[in-house]
Motif scaffolding. Sequence first.
Motif, PDB file in Angstrom:
ATOM      1  N   ASN A 137     -53.776   1.709 -28.848  1.00 29.37           N
ATOM      2  CA  ASN A 137     -54.125   0.548 -27.707  1.00 29.37           C
ATOM      3  C   ASN A 137     -55.339  -0.175 -27.829  1.00 29.37           C
ATOM      4  O   ASN A 137     -55.635  -1.109 -27.439  1.00 29.37           O
ATOM      5  CB  ASN A 137     -54.516   1.399 -26.240  1.00 29.37           C
ATOM      6  CG  ASN A 137     -53.198   2.412 -26.084  1.00 29.37           C
ATOM      7  OD1 ASN A 137     -52.784   3.117 -26.653  1.00 29.37           O
ATOM      8  ND2 ASN A 137     -52.633   2.072 -24.966  1.00 29.37           N
ATOM      9  N   ILE A 139     -56.629  -2.969 -29.702  1.00 30.45           N
ATOM     10  CA  ILE A 139     -56.281  -4.024 -30.514  1.00 30.45           C
ATOM     11  C   ILE A 139     -57.208  -4.726 -31.631  1.00 30.45           C
ATOM     12  O   ILE A 139     -58.415  -4.833 -30.936  1.00 30.45           O
ATOM     13  CB  ILE A 139     -55.877  -4.906 -29.941  1.00 30.45           C
ATOM     14  CG1 ILE A 139     -54.692  -4.428 -28.627  1.00 30.45           C
ATOM     15  CG2 ILE A 139     -54.844  -6.296 -30.359  1.00 30.45           C
ATOM     16  CD1 ILE A 139     -53.565  -3.744 -29.424  1.00 30.45           C
ATOM     17  N   GLY A 163     -44.960  -6.648 -32.174  1.00 33.88           N
ATOM     18  CA  GLY A 163     -46.265  -6.268 -31.699  1.00 33.88           C
ATOM     19  C   GLY A 163     -46.596  -5.979 -30.119  1.00 33.88           C
ATOM     20  O   GLY A 163     -47.650  -5.930 -29.843  1.00 33.88           O
ATOM     21  N   ILE A 165     -47.022  -3.603 -27.028  1.00 28.49           N
ATOM     22  CA  ILE A 165     -47.226  -2.174 -26.991  1.00 28.49           C
ATOM     23  C   ILE A 165     -46.034  -1.491 -25.870  1.00 28.49           C
ATOM     24  O   ILE A 165     -45.814  -0.294 -26.137  1.00 28.49           O
ATOM     25  CB  ILE A 165     -48.515  -1.940 -26.521  1.00 28.49           C
ATOM     26  CG1 ILE A 165     -49.199  -0.581 -26.750  1.00 28.49           C
ATOM     27  CG2 ILE A 165     -48.796  -2.264 -25.171  1.00 28.49           C
ATOM     28  CD1 ILE A 165     -50.335  -0.107 -26.428  1.00 28.49           C
ATOM     29  N   VAL A 178     -48.681  -3.378 -33.510  1.00 33.18           N
ATOM     30  CA  VAL A 178     -49.202  -3.426 -32.269  1.00 33.18           C
ATOM     31  C   VAL A 178     -50.735  -3.601 -32.377  1.00 33.18           C
ATOM     32  O   VAL A 178     -51.405  -4.508 -31.760  1.00 33.18           O
ATOM     33  CB  VAL A 178     -49.093  -2.479 -31.332  1.00 33.18           C
ATOM     34  CG1 VAL A 178     -49.931  -2.487 -30.192  1.00 33.18           C
ATOM     35  CG2 VAL A 178     -47.654  -2.552 -30.903  1.00 33.18           C
ATOM     36  N   ARG A 179     -51.187  -2.805 -33.372  1.00 32.58           N
ATOM     37  CA  ARG A 179     -52.778  -2.867 -33.670  1.00 32.58           C
ATOM     38  C   ARG A 179     -53.426  -4.205 -34.256  1.00 32.58           C
ATOM     39  O   ARG A 179     -54.685  -4.215 -33.768  1.00 32.58           O
ATOM     40  CB  ARG A 179     -53.093  -1.854 -34.575  1.00 32.58           C
ATOM     41  CG  ARG A 179     -52.839  -0.486 -34.336  1.00 32.58           C
ATOM     42  CD  ARG A 179     -53.460   0.489 -35.361  1.00 32.58           C
ATOM     43  NE  ARG A 179     -54.872   0.607 -35.655  1.00 32.58           N
ATOM     44  CZ  ARG A 179     -55.364   0.320 -36.655  1.00 32.58           C
ATOM     45  NH1 ARG A 179     -54.788  -0.238 -37.773  1.00 32.58           N
ATOM     46  NH2 ARG A 179     -56.750   0.082 -36.568  1.00 32.58           N
TER      47      ARG A 179
END
Length: 516
Positions: A137, A139, A163, A165, A178-179
């Motif tokens: 979570n 980012i 990407g 989440i 996602v990061r």
Amino acid sequence: MKKIIISTIAISALLFTTSCEDDFDTDVKDIQVTQGEANFSKYVALGNSLTSGYRDGALYADGQNESYPSMIAQQMKFAGGGDFKQPLMPDNNGGLILNTLAGPVQIANTKLYINSFINGSPDLKYANNNTATTVVNTILTGPFNNMGVPGAKVAHLLAPGYGNIQGIPTKTANPYFVRFASSPTASVIGDFKAQNPTFFSLWIGNNDALLYALAGGDSSVETLTPAAQFTQYYNALINEISTTNAKGVIANIPDVTSIPSLTTIPYNPLTASVLGGGNVDAGNATIDNLNTNLYGPLNQILTAFNAGDRIKPLSKTASNPLLIKDESLTDLGPQITAAAAGSGNPTLIALAAYLGATYGQARQAKAGDLVPLTSKAEIGTLQTLPPGVPASLGARGIAYPFADKYVLTVTEVTEVNTAIASYNTTIKAAATAKGYAFVDANKKMIELNAQSGISFDGVKYTAKFVTGGAFSLDGVHLTGRGYAIVANEFIKAINSTYKSSLPQLNPNNYSGIKFP
């Protein structure tokens, strides 16, 4: 003066011709490094876990810093290359945590390490007791030059929302992307194009075959991308890349069935010592019991149906093959049930229905069947059996047939290799059509698999698990030294196509397997 390793058409007359046995004997002095016809000021790398620097079963900071794109970028700096930013993990632990409304959930393991050696085999453990510390979570702020996304297939690089989440639970998104995705709706290729790269590298497609192979060819776990679909997506990806007008280099796919993860565990690991937990007498007693109550009766029944070669009695003196389910075989379950029911043997009669349902497509593994490293821990674990069936018949791979996902059969190996050959035809055609530099990674894998391997300054590299030096502890991804070998292949291709003179790397200067 410090020597550099060089490979370029412009100075080819100065170099020795080398074989794969001595792949890096091209040291020269005082050669001016130039970019040739390329522009390295904004280099962006596209790919999957191999591009990200993934190793030892995880993504972690030290591995990322020894990713092959990072190595290439360092050499590009000698010829006008710019900074190379990576979406670094915060530590060397590896693993991922996803914070959900129900609480934190660990969705990726930490890295592997060798805890000790047992009978010459490495005892692998997860770092930090397999407790991850990186929260998905959180980012990161980009853009990033290394856009390698672990687990990505070709189609994934084109997918909007990869990407997001919210898509992680349904697997429509990738936690690693996602990061560092620019937004929840972003695609990998979109974030790539937004950077206006002047040069790119692309190594993608391995997972389109690899994940299926590591899942034992079980399409309910992972799918093998159809050749026509691969061509469609790959060409679409190349067309998107070409709109940037960047020069670049692309690589084909190595034979994934020849990596250590699929070649280390033999198809026949069941010796008396193994079956007895190190006690040969106990193992012999287990063999006698299995032959009397399972292997012998099944062999007699199957022989009556001209299938006696499927299951033969176990040997006390030789290595015995694993017992597996082969879905390509004719299901003889009804015949086994009927024969057991009419055998006159009270035990077989009581188990008749179970025997037919369980062993109708069973056979012993044979040469050419491949057992993933991850299946090793499952050998001998107990399958839950119906009431009335002896628990001893539940030992997976020994008395209970290994499910499809645990073994890649000879037929499935051919299926995977046929797909890869088609993929590589598509990749080479794309490189030729667009004039990009091309890396034959498959050829390099063949060299690593050869007995002579690849040598540099007296250090030999092969594809052998742990001791070969090139592959990390997951048997799929490379060590820092292995990634340096790959980086050199990219550099040689770049120099050859664009008349640059980027220096090659010394693989021995990078990290390998850490022994306890």
